[in-house]
Write a protein that holds these residues in place. Structure first.
Motif, mmCIF file in Angstrom:
data_model
loop_
_atom_site.group_PDB
_atom_site.id
_atom_site.type_symbol
_atom_site.label_atom_id
_atom_site.label_comp_id
_atom_site.label_asym_id
_atom_site.label_seq_id
_atom_site.Cartn_x
_atom_site.Cartn_y
_atom_site.Cartn_z
ATOM 1 N N PHE A 77 74.962 -9.083 18.608
ATOM 2 C CA PHE A 77 74.889 -10.236 19.503
ATOM 3 C C PHE A 77 73.828 -10.021 20.578
ATOM 4 C CE2 PHE A 77 76.495 -12.944 23.004
ATOM 5 C CZ PHE A 77 76.376 -14.169 22.347
ATOM 6 N N THR A 78 73.752 -8.815 21.116
ATOM 7 C CA THR A 78 72.742 -8.524 22.138
ATOM 8 C C THR A 78 71.339 -8.611 21.555
ATOM 9 O OG1 THR A 78 74.317 -7.060 23.222
ATOM 10 C CG2 THR A 78 72.034 -6.856 23.887
ATOM 11 N N ALA A 79 71.162 -8.107 20.345
ATOM 12 C CA ALA A 79 69.854 -8.210 19.699
ATOM 13 C C ALA A 79 69.495 -9.670 19.439
ATOM 14 C CB ALA A 79 69.847 -7.426 18.396
ATOM 15 N N TYR A 80 70.504 -10.499 19.130
ATOM 16 C CA TYR A 80 70.249 -11.922 18.944
ATOM 17 C C TYR A 80 69.805 -12.575 20.255
ATOM 18 C CZ TYR A 80 71.058 -16.855 18.042
ATOM 19 O OH TYR A 80 70.907 -18.210 17.941
ATOM 20 N N LEU A 81 70.417 -12.170 21.364
ATOM 21 C CA LEU A 81 70.046 -12.727 22.661
ATOM 22 C C LEU A 81 68.634 -12.316 23.081
ATOM 23 C CD1 LEU A 81 73.321 -12.297 24.726
ATOM 24 C CD2 LEU A 81 72.384 -14.408 23.798
ATOM 25 N N LEU A 82 68.240 -11.109 22.734
ATOM 26 C CA LEU A 82 66.920 -10.570 23.114
ATOM 27 C C LEU A 82 65.980 -10.557 21.913
ATOM 28 C CD1 LEU A 82 68.191 -7.542 25.234
ATOM 29 C CD2 LEU A 82 67.533 -9.801 26.055
ATOM 30 N N LYS A 83 66.056 -11.592 21.098
ATOM 31 C CA LYS A 83 65.457 -11.637 19.776
ATOM 32 C C LYS A 83 64.008 -11.180 19.648
ATOM 33 C CE LYS A 83 66.205 -13.873 15.598
ATOM 34 N NZ LYS A 83 67.328 -14.505 15.033
ATOM 35 N N TRP A 92 63.045 -3.475 28.061
ATOM 36 C CA TRP A 92 63.911 -4.142 27.083
ATOM 37 C C TRP A 92 65.099 -3.257 26.729
ATOM 38 C CZ3 TRP A 92 63.700 -9.068 26.633
ATOM 39 C CH2 TRP A 92 62.501 -9.755 26.812
ATOM 40 N N ALA A 93 64.888 -1.947 26.669
ATOM 41 C CA ALA A 93 65.998 -1.026 26.410
ATOM 42 C C ALA A 93 66.986 -1.053 27.567
ATOM 43 C CB ALA A 93 65.475 0.388 26.186
ATOM 44 N N LEU A 94 66.478 -1.137 28.788
ATOM 45 C CA LEU A 94 67.345 -1.224 29.957
ATOM 46 C C LEU A 94 68.169 -2.510 29.926
ATOM 47 C CD1 LEU A 94 68.043 0.125 32.715
ATOM 48 C CD2 LEU A 94 66.273 -1.317 33.699
ATOM 49 N N LEU A 95 67.521 -3.627 29.647
ATOM 50 C CA LEU A 95 68.221 -4.905 29.561
ATOM 51 C C LEU A 95 69.221 -4.902 28.401
ATOM 52 C CD1 LEU A 95 68.401 -7.697 30.852
ATOM 53 C CD2 LEU A 95 66.609 -8.446 29.280
ATOM 54 N N PHE A 96 68.822 -4.324 27.268
ATOM 55 C CA PHE A 96 69.715 -4.215 26.111
ATOM 56 C C PHE A 96 70.964 -3.431 26.464
ATOM 57 C CE2 PHE A 96 71.224 -2.061 22.277
ATOM 58 C CZ PHE A 96 71.340 -3.124 21.394
ATOM 59 N N LEU A 121 65.996 6.487 22.356
ATOM 60 C CA LEU A 121 66.189 7.584 21.401
ATOM 61 C C LEU A 121 66.877 7.085 20.138
ATOM 62 C CD1 LEU A 121 65.822 10.601 20.914
ATOM 63 C CD2 LEU A 121 67.986 10.979 22.083
ATOM 64 N N ALA A 122 67.855 6.214 20.288
ATOM 65 C CA ALA A 122 68.527 5.628 19.121
ATOM 66 C C ALA A 122 67.557 4.787 18.297
ATOM 67 C CB ALA A 122 69.724 4.794 19.568
ATOM 68 N N ALA A 123 66.633 4.101 18.965
ATOM 69 C CA ALA A 123 65.642 3.296 18.245
ATOM 70 C C ALA A 123 64.727 4.179 17.392
ATOM 71 C CB ALA A 123 64.818 2.468 19.224
ATOM 72 N N LYS A 124 64.476 5.391 17.863
ATOM 73 C CA LYS A 124 63.673 6.328 17.070
ATOM 74 C C LYS A 124 64.447 6.874 15.876
ATOM 75 C CE LYS A 124 60.030 6.574 19.767
ATOM 76 N NZ LYS A 124 58.786 5.952 19.364
ATOM 77 N N LEU A 125 65.775 6.999 16.026
ATOM 78 C CA LEU A 125 66.594 7.627 14.986
ATOM 79 C C LEU A 125 67.111 6.660 13.930
ATOM 80 C CD1 LEU A 125 68.727 10.025 17.220
ATOM 81 C CD2 LEU A 125 66.771 10.624 15.782
ATOM 82 N N VAL A 126 67.330 5.409 14.294
ATOM 83 C CA VAL A 126 67.966 4.452 13.379
ATOM 84 C C VAL A 126 66.896 3.542 12.773
ATOM 85 C CG1 VAL A 126 69.626 2.569 13.185
ATOM 86 C CG2 VAL A 126 70.098 4.488 14.715
ATOM 87 N N PRO A 127 66.708 3.638 11.450
ATOM 88 C CA PRO A 127 65.764 2.708 10.819
ATOM 89 C C PRO A 127 66.358 1.297 10.813
ATOM 90 C CG PRO A 127 66.817 4.106 9.181
ATOM 91 C CD PRO A 127 67.273 4.586 10.518
ATOM 92 N N GLY A 128 65.532 0.322 11.122
ATOM 93 C CA GLY A 128 66.002 -1.054 11.174
ATOM 94 C C GLY A 128 66.392 -1.515 12.568
ATOM 95 N N PHE A 129 66.327 -0.612 13.546
ATOM 96 C CA PHE A 129 66.591 -0.966 14.935
ATOM 97 C C PHE A 129 65.320 -0.726 15.729
ATOM 98 C CE2 PHE A 129 68.152 0.531 19.212
ATOM 99 C CZ PHE A 129 68.461 -0.716 19.693
ATOM 100 N N ARG A 130 64.857 -1.773 16.434
ATOM 101 C CA ARG A 130 63.597 -1.686 17.160
ATOM 102 C C ARG A 130 63.765 -2.262 18.560
ATOM 103 N NH1 ARG A 130 60.032 -5.462 18.245
ATOM 104 N NH2 ARG A 130 60.962 -6.927 16.786
ATOM 105 N N VAL A 131 63.222 -1.552 19.540
ATOM 106 C CA VAL A 131 63.177 -2.020 20.923
ATOM 107 C C VAL A 131 61.724 -1.899 21.376
ATOM 108 C CG1 VAL A 131 64.034 -1.664 23.264
ATOM 109 C CG2 VAL A 131 65.520 -1.191 21.340
ATOM 110 N N ASP A 132 61.209 -2.950 22.023
ATOM 111 C CA ASP A 132 59.782 -2.991 22.362
ATOM 112 C C ASP A 132 59.365 -2.143 23.556
ATOM 113 O OD1 ASP A 132 59.002 -4.472 20.237
ATOM 114 O OD2 ASP A 132 58.889 -6.369 21.308
ATOM 115 N N GLY A 133 60.284 -1.697 24.374
ATOM 116 C CA GLY A 133 59.869 -0.886 25.508
ATOM 117 C C GLY A 133 61.037 -0.516 26.393
ATOM 118 N N PHE A 134 60.720 0.209 27.463
ATOM 119 C CA PHE A 134 61.749 0.719 28.356
ATOM 120 C C PHE A 134 62.553 -0.402 29.007
ATOM 121 C CE2 PHE A 134 63.058 1.758 32.677
ATOM 122 C CZ PHE A 134 63.926 2.795 32.420
#
Length: 114
Positions: free
Chosen positions: A16-22, A92-96, A77-90
């Motif tokens: 749901f959070t990824a959908y909000l920050l699409k 966005w990661a904070l907001l996520f 760090l999770a974005a680096k480890l999990v394929p299929g999960f992407r965050v564009d920057g710090f």
């Protein structure tokens, strides 16, 4: 049984959070969200306490606000480890991490888990 429910709730919150920050955050499918929830749980158990101890003086000076930075680092760090999960920057990661924590809290309250 409680751990499985918490992981499922975290996976739904991540979707749901990824959908909000699409445009800036992407979770490919629910399987990726489940893997992300497991990786986040593992990182929160292993890496986060170490980071909290190492940054304790900064956390005290910022009255605990630096914990948000630690959460964003865990998400990156999770974005680096999990394929299929992407965050564009710090930022966005904070907001996520903030939005996911709120959604996770609401869903846990609705599910009645402690």
């Amino acid at each position: 049984m409680g751990f499985i429910v918490r992981v499922l709730i975290s996976a739904v919150a991540a979707m749901f959070t990824a959908y909000l920050l699409k445009p800036a955050v992407k979770v490919e499918n629910f399987t990726t969200a489940l893997i992300l929830a497991l990786v986040l749980a593992l990182l929160n158990v292993i890496v986060k306490p170490l980071l909290v101890i190492l940054t304790f003086p900064v956390t005290i000076v910022t009255l605990g606000l630096f914990l948000f930075v630690i959460n964003a680092i865990i998400i990156l760090l999770a974005a680096k480890l999990v394929p299929g999960f992407r965050v564009d920057g710090f930022w966005w990661a904070l907001l996520f991490s903030i939005i996911m924590a709120i959604i996770n809290s609401v869903l846990s309250g609705l599910a009645g888990s402690n």
